[in-house]
Structure formats: C-alpha cells, structure tokens
Design a protein around this motif. Structure first.
Motif, PDB file in Angstrom:
ATOM      1  N   PRO A 175      -9.866  10.419  -1.647  1.00 40.61           N
ATOM      2  CA  PRO A 175      -9.038  10.156  -0.901  1.00 40.61           C
ATOM      3  C   PRO A 175      -9.105  11.371   0.067  1.00 40.61           C
ATOM      4  O   PRO A 175      -9.461  12.286   0.263  1.00 40.61           O
ATOM      5  N   GLY A 176      -9.245  10.916   1.978  1.00 44.49           N
ATOM      6  CA  GLY A 176      -8.959  11.567   3.247  1.00 44.49           C
ATOM      7  C   GLY A 176     -10.967  11.585   3.690  1.00 44.49           C
ATOM      8  O   GLY A 176     -11.030  11.906   4.594  1.00 44.49           O
ATOM      9  N   ARG A 216     -10.018   5.506   5.320  1.00 45.58           N
ATOM     10  CA  ARG A 216      -9.764   6.614   4.632  1.00 45.58           C
ATOM     11  C   ARG A 216      -8.923   7.644   3.855  1.00 45.58           C
ATOM     12  O   ARG A 216      -9.022   7.797   3.535  1.00 45.58           O
ATOM     13  N   GLU A 217      -7.894   6.824   4.083  1.00 43.85           N
ATOM     14  CA  GLU A 217      -6.241   7.216   3.568  1.00 43.85           C
ATOM     15  C   GLU A 217      -6.348   7.165   1.866  1.00 43.85           C
ATOM     16  O   GLU A 217      -6.056   8.359   1.059  1.00 43.85           O
ATOM     17  N   TYR A 218      -7.262   6.099   1.696  1.00 42.36           N
ATOM     18  CA  TYR A 218      -6.981   5.986   0.414  1.00 42.36           C
ATOM     19  C   TYR A 218      -8.412   5.895  -0.249  1.00 42.36           C
ATOM     20  O   TYR A 218      -9.390   6.792   0.482  1.00 42.36           O
ATOM     21  N   GLU A 260      -3.957  -0.599   7.401  1.00 48.93           N
ATOM     22  CA  GLU A 260      -2.423   0.471   6.833  1.00 48.93           C
ATOM     23  C   GLU A 260      -1.671  -0.652   6.766  1.00 48.93           C
ATOM     24  O   GLU A 260      -0.304  -0.804   6.403  1.00 48.93           O
ATOM     25  N   GLN A 318       0.486   0.266   2.925  1.00 46.56           N
ATOM     26  CA  GLN A 318       1.218   1.226   3.198  1.00 46.56           C
ATOM     27  C   GLN A 318       2.438   0.469   4.027  1.00 46.56           C
ATOM     28  O   GLN A 318       3.880   1.027   2.902  1.00 46.56           O
ATOM     29  N   ASP A 333       2.283   9.157   1.283  1.00 42.85           N
ATOM     30  CA  ASP A 333       2.636   7.798   2.554  1.00 42.85           C
ATOM     31  C   ASP A 333       2.955   9.104   3.053  1.00 42.85           C
ATOM     32  O   ASP A 333       4.558   9.658   3.418  1.00 42.85           O
ATOM     33  N   GLU A 362       3.347   8.601   6.819  1.00 42.98           N
ATOM     34  CA  GLU A 362       2.615   7.390   8.352  1.00 42.98           C
ATOM     35  C   GLU A 362       3.967   7.299   8.578  1.00 42.98           C
ATOM     36  O   GLU A 362       4.395   6.895   9.269  1.00 42.98           O
ATOM     37  N   PRO A 406      -2.230  14.463  -1.392  1.00 43.70           N
ATOM     38  CA  PRO A 406      -2.890  12.962  -0.834  1.00 43.70           C
ATOM     39  C   PRO A 406      -2.248  11.278  -0.859  1.00 43.70           C
ATOM     40  O   PRO A 406      -1.020  11.265  -1.516  1.00 43.70           O
ATOM     41  N   LEU A 407      -2.789  10.573  -0.256  1.00 44.83           N
ATOM     42  CA  LEU A 407      -2.174   9.358  -0.411  1.00 44.83           C
ATOM     43  C   LEU A 407      -2.616   8.282  -1.658  1.00 44.83           C
ATOM     44  O   LEU A 407      -3.434   8.544  -2.086  1.00 44.83           O
TER      45      LEU A 407
END
Length: 233
Positions: A10-11, A48-50, A158, A161, A174, A176, A222-223
C-alpha cells in the motif's frame, strides 16, 4: 509468457509525481533483472492506497487485449477483480450489493468523492455522476471487525472506501472517508461529507491494543484493502 504479476504494497503509486517514487520508475530495473528484451507495460493495478496484484506485460498487443478484456467483462456484468478488506464494524447482512452514484465534489481547497444516492438521468448522461456497484460478502468477523470479499462491477476512484462507509463499516486504515461514519450510543450512522471532514481514523482502545498501536501512531496505519485475484481470459 509475456505476463508478469507482482504484489504491490500500500502507498506505492503506479505513476509517481515528480520527485516521488512510483512503480513506473522501477519497471526498467525490473526488466533488466528479469532479462526481458521488451519493456514492461502496466495492464492492471490497484490504486495507490491499496495493496495487491499488479499485472504487467512485456507485449504491447497482450497489454491491449487484456485491458479490453477487463473493460468488456464489466460491461457484460462480470466481476473480474476480487478484493479483500478488513473493516471496522460488521455489515448487518452477510452478503449483498452496494449501489450508488459517485461524483467529485469540491470542498474548500480539495476535491472529494461523495455518494449521490439517487442520481438524475441528466447528471448520469452528462457524466457528472457515475452509477457504481460493488458486490460484497462477509468471510469472517471477530472483535467488532470483519474480513470482506469485494467485487466491484464498476471503476471509480475511491469507490470501495465510499461503498464501505455506506455499509457503515469503513475500511481499517481509511483516514479519508471513515469520519463519515459516526456513532451514538454505539449505533453507527452516516454523516454527510460537509459535516465530517477527513481526519485520522478513530479506533477504540481495545482495537488499538489488538493492533499494538498507540493513538499517536495511528496515522501510519495503511488502508486494509487488497486486490487479491484477477480473472484472465
């Protein structure tokens, strides 16, 4: 053959901003290490976050063929991508579908993805709003958290999410959208984006203890959404 799969943390974005590390910047070194004659292309990858599967190809025609397959599969009502998510909260139903419109909305100096429960025909036709659908199933639950299988039928930034917040079970990590799920006497309810600005996710002391995290380090969590499986033709 021409296809290569990686497991992305992630990231890490696929296309890094100037000065940032992105997967695209690593592909030449990966190609050299594997001794490939042709350059690598990204076929499909999580946001990106996954975390999870990144599908690469060293053949341009294979890349285009697979990308077209994923597009056509969604149009035919199939679910070629399967995600796993850890959620804070357990859905009321063991399985089901989340349907809503999604759109970008400006709040102050930042744009946010917000749900539009009943989008009008004209807004859909103008593509101001996109109709989205995710199928979910609860695989297990313990300590007020759940492991979910998620299969998005549509693709929107997103989407997963936001759909999880509509289930009142935001993804762990999460920072966000999780603020949109409020609680009164332990009962969750949905807050509008206008009344719930983004902030570090709030977790109870018991869950923090299970995770071995202090409140100060919570923003590093992290997500927990992972692209687990891709169906190929």
């Amino acid at each position: 053959g021409a296809v290569l799969a990686l497991n992305k943390p992630p990231g890490l974005p696929i296309l890094g901003r100037p000065g940032d590390l992105g997967l695209d910047a690593l592909l030449p070194a990966l190609r050299q290490r594997l001794g490939l004659a042709a350059e690598l292309h990204v076929v499909k990858a999580p946001a990106r976050e996954y975390s999870g599967l990144v599908l690469l190809s060293s053949c341009y025609h294979t890349t285009k063929k697979l990308q077209q397959f994923f597009t056509n599969a969604r149009l035919r009502g199939q679910y070629p991508a399967t995600y796993r998510a850890v959620t804070v909260g357990v859905p009321a139903e063991v399985e089901g579908e989340i349907r809503t419109g999604l759109c970008w909305q400006q709040h102050g100096d930042r744009a946010m993805v917000v749900p539009v429960p009943a989008p009008g025909r004209h807004s859909l036709a103008r593509k101001d709003v996109k109709s989205t659908l995710t199928r979910y199933r609860v695989l297990g639950a313990v300590g007020g958290c759940a492991l979910l299988q998620l299969q998005p039928r549509t693709a929107f930034p997103e989407q997963l999410q936001v759909h999880l917040t509509l289930l009142l079970c935001p993804a762990l990590g999460d920072h966000e959208h999780s603020s949109r799920v409020g609680r009164v006497l332990g009962v969750p309810f949905f807050l509008t984006p206008e009344t719930a600005p983004a902030r570090t996710q709030v977790l109870d002391e018991e869950l923090l203890s299970r995770l071995g995290l202090s409140p100060r380090r919570l923003h590093h969590l992290p997500l927990h959404i992972h692209l687990q499986e891709l169906v190929l033709p």
